[in-house]
Enzyme design. Structure first.
Site, PDB file in Angstrom:
ATOM      1  N   ASN A   9       0.873  -1.175   0.000  1.00 15.63           N
ATOM      2  CA  ASN A   9       0.000   0.000   0.000  1.00 15.63           C
ATOM      3  C   ASN A   9       0.908   1.222   0.000  1.00 15.63           C
ATOM      4  OD1 ASN A   9      -1.758   2.088   0.519  1.00 15.63           O
ATOM      5  ND2 ASN A   9      -2.262   1.429   2.606  1.00 15.63           N
ATOM      6  N   TRP A  10       0.943   1.900  -1.139  1.00 14.74           N
ATOM      7  CA  TRP A  10       1.869   3.031  -1.262  1.00 14.74           C
ATOM      8  C   TRP A  10       1.389   4.306  -0.572  1.00 14.74           C
ATOM      9  CZ3 TRP A  10       3.763   2.923  -7.088  1.00 14.74           C
ATOM     10  CH2 TRP A  10       4.657   1.838  -7.229  1.00 14.74           C
ATOM     11  N   LYS A  11       0.108   4.342  -0.189  1.00 20.00           N
ATOM     12  CA  LYS A  11      -0.448   5.560   0.433  1.00 20.00           C
ATOM     13  C   LYS A  11      -0.189   6.757  -0.490  1.00 20.00           C
ATOM     14  CE  LYS A  11       0.161   3.203   4.770  1.00 20.00           C
ATOM     15  NZ  LYS A  11       0.329   3.256   6.211  1.00 20.00           N
ATOM     16  N   HIS A  95      -9.169   1.350   5.196  1.00 18.64           N
ATOM     17  CA  HIS A  95      -7.860   1.491   5.852  1.00 18.64           C
ATOM     18  C   HIS A  95      -8.015   2.395   7.076  1.00 18.64           C
ATOM     19  CE1 HIS A  95      -3.707   2.555   6.636  1.00 18.64           C
ATOM     20  NE2 HIS A  95      -3.391   1.462   5.980  1.00 18.64           N
ATOM     21  N   GLU A  97      -6.275   4.723   8.165  1.00 14.95           N
ATOM     22  CA  GLU A  97      -6.032   6.147   7.910  1.00 14.95           C
ATOM     23  C   GLU A  97      -7.276   6.807   7.330  1.00 14.95           C
ATOM     24  OE1 GLU A  97      -2.444   5.526   5.679  1.00 14.95           O
ATOM     25  OE2 GLU A  97      -1.428   4.938   7.523  1.00 14.95           O
ATOM     26  N   GLU A 167      -4.852  -4.859  10.666  1.00 17.93           N
ATOM     27  CA  GLU A 167      -3.818  -3.833  10.840  1.00 17.93           C
ATOM     28  C   GLU A 167      -4.035  -3.102  12.161  1.00 17.93           C
ATOM     29  OE1 GLU A 167      -2.046  -2.767   6.681  1.00 17.93           O
ATOM     30  OE2 GLU A 167      -3.493  -1.265   7.310  1.00 17.93           O
ATOM     31  N   GLY A 173       3.258   2.306  10.689  1.00 18.13           N
ATOM     32  CA  GLY A 173       4.204   3.397  10.519  1.00 18.13           C
ATOM     33  C   GLY A 173       4.968   3.747  11.785  1.00 18.13           C
ATOM     34  N   SER A 213       4.063  -2.129  10.074  1.00 19.44           N
ATOM     35  CA  SER A 213       5.521  -2.216  10.179  1.00 19.44           C
ATOM     36  C   SER A 213       6.090  -3.568   9.745  1.00 19.44           C
ATOM     37  CB  SER A 213       5.983  -1.865  11.597  1.00 19.44           C
ATOM     38  OG  SER A 213       5.594  -0.534  11.913  1.00 19.44           O
ATOM     39  N   GLY A 234       3.172  -1.163   4.130  1.00 19.61           N
ATOM     40  CA  GLY A 234       3.193   0.261   3.815  1.00 19.61           C
ATOM     41  C   GLY A 234       4.591   0.709   3.428  1.00 19.61           C
ATOM     42  N   GLY A 235       5.289   1.341   4.364  1.00 17.64           N
ATOM     43  CA  GLY A 235       6.603   1.932   4.113  1.00 17.64           C
ATOM     44  C   GLY A 235       7.585   1.051   3.352  1.00 17.64           C
TER      45      GLY A 235
END
Ligand code: 13P
Length: 249
Positions: A9-11, A95, A97, A167, A173, A213, A234-235
């Site tokens: 997931n590149w956000k 998600h 966020e 999640e 993150g 993470s 993610g990251g």
């Protein structure tokens, strides 16, 4: 046997040029990776570039969100038909966020999920508790509420087409991963809800990904848990090398 899924997931990261460079670097590193489904979810503006870049590979492209209406006066929103036309095969829904910063409710998640299924997109639906909820011992209550709100009115056939991503918000993150055991415990609980709400067979076939993470150095331990069917990253999905090592866990 559930087929693993490694999804990125590149956000709100990467332009079209960065997207092309990423896939040029990733493709050779995962060309022989047939053990799992590989999914990447770029931002809307990079979807077409991503679809073009992965053509001929086993990587599939998903969006990060979708609106439930087919079309209309909904400034800023994108429909399932637009995603399908752009070449998306799946979509992330709910998600944390989106729930946290954009007020997305369980009801909205449910409507988006229905729309995605109707359009034949594979939904990756996110659930998970905040740190405050975990510390108050409410993890199962929250998962139960999100499960019921999001999935309870699906038909069995619809339910068997979804992927759930657990999640925990406190692990996103933050560099603070849930231990494989903690994640597996939540996955087991979700699978129990699936067995009770649908059937044990459908629950056994449900793929539940862990997100929060996930890095090249912790993926192996997570994937060693029979309850964990993959990861939503993610990251660490932004760098081709690190995403490839996660895919090739
Ligand atoms: P990080 O891997 O950066 O913690 O993000 C997880 C996530 O939110 C994936 O959807």
């Amino acid at each position: 046997m559930r087929r693993p899924v490694i999804a990125g997931n590149w956000k709100m990261y990467k332009t079209q040029a960065e997207t092309r460079a990423f896939f040029a670097a990733l493709k050779p590193q995962v060309a022989g990776s047939t053990h799992c489904d590989i999914v990447v979810a770029p931002p809307y503006t990079a979807l077409a570039a991503a679809v073009e870049a992965v053509r001929g590979s086993a990587i599939s492209i998903a969006a990060q969100d979708v609106h439930w209406e087919k079309e209309g006066a909904f400034t800023g929103e994108v429909s399932t038909k637009m995603l399908v036309e752009a070449g998306c095969r799946g979509v992330i829904i709910g998600h944390s966020e989106r729930r946290q910063y954009f007020g997305e409710t369980d009801e909205a998640v449910h409507k988006k999920l229905k729309a995605a299924l109707e359009a034949d997109l594979v939904p990756i639906v996110c659930v998970g508790e905040t740190l405050k909820e975990r510390e108050a011992g409410q993890t199962e209550t929250v998962l139960n509420r999100q499960f019921r709100g999001g999935f309870s009115t699906l038909t069995g056939a619809e339910f068997s087409r979804i992927i759930i991503a657990y999640e925990p918000v406190w692990a996103i993150g933050t560099g603070r991963t849930a231990t494989p055991e903690m994640a597996a415990e939540a996955h087991r609980f979700l699978r129990q809800l699936a067995a009770a709400g649908f059937t044990p067979e459908r629950a056994a076939g449900l793929r539940i990904l862990y997100g929060g993470s996930v890095k090249p150095d912790n993926i192996k331990g997570l994937m060693a848990q029979v309850e964990i069917d993959g990861a939503l990253v993610g990251g660490a999905s932004l760098d081709a090398q690190s995403f490839a090592s996660i895919v090739n866990f």
